[in-house]
Design a protein around this motif. Structure first.
Motif, short mmCIF file in Angstrom:
data_model
loop_
_atom_site.label_atom_id
_atom_site.label_comp_id
_atom_site.label_asym_id
_atom_site.label_seq_id
_atom_site.Cartn_x
_atom_site.Cartn_y
_atom_site.Cartn_z
N GLY A 54 0.82 -1.22 0.00
CA GLY A 54 0.00 0.00 0.00
C GLY A 54 0.85 1.25 0.00
O GLY A 54 0.54 2.22 -0.71
N ALA A 55 1.92 1.25 0.77
CA ALA A 55 2.81 2.41 0.81
C ALA A 55 3.50 2.62 -0.53
O ALA A 55 3.62 3.76 -1.00
CB ALA A 55 3.85 2.24 1.92
N GLU A 57 2.36 1.67 -3.49
CA GLU A 57 1.35 2.14 -4.43
C GLU A 57 1.06 3.63 -4.21
O GLU A 57 0.87 4.38 -5.17
CB GLU A 57 0.07 1.33 -4.28
CG GLU A 57 0.16 -0.07 -4.85
CD GLU A 57 -1.11 -0.88 -4.62
OE1 GLU A 57 -2.15 -0.30 -4.24
OE2 GLU A 57 -1.04 -2.10 -4.82
N SER A 58 1.04 4.06 -2.96
CA SER A 58 0.80 5.46 -2.65
C SER A 58 1.92 6.34 -3.20
O SER A 58 1.68 7.38 -3.81
CB SER A 58 0.68 5.64 -1.14
OG SER A 58 0.62 7.00 -0.80
N LYS A 62 1.46 9.08 -6.17
CA LYS A 62 1.81 10.50 -6.00
C LYS A 62 2.83 10.94 -7.04
O LYS A 62 2.76 12.06 -7.54
CB LYS A 62 2.37 10.73 -4.60
CG LYS A 62 1.31 10.66 -3.51
CD LYS A 62 1.92 10.87 -2.14
CE LYS A 62 0.89 10.71 -1.07
NZ LYS A 62 1.45 10.82 0.29
#
Length: 68
Positions: A54-55, A57-58, A62
């Protein structure tokens, strides 16, 4: 030549003589390969875990949404 230089020279000769096998043997290659595969497996499990995934992908999201 002083006593210290003679000792240093003898030390270097002994070190050079001890270098009869400069490469790794087959068993050392095998152990290195097994260790690298184990490390890669652990790293893969960490990177594909939910929180890390998840990190990542974030961060990628961005970066792709950044204005040019």
């Amino acid at each position: 030549m002083g006593v210290g230089m003679k000792r240093m020279s003898a030390w270097w000769r002994a070190r050079w003589a001890a270098r009869s096998d400069a490469g790794m043997t087959t068993s050392e290659y095998a152990m290195g390969t097994i260790a690298a595969a184990g490390f890669a497996t652990v790293l893969y499990k960490i990177v594909t875990s939910g929180s890390v995934s998840g990190a990542l992908e974030s961060v990628i999201g961005k970066a792709l949404d950044a204005p040019f």
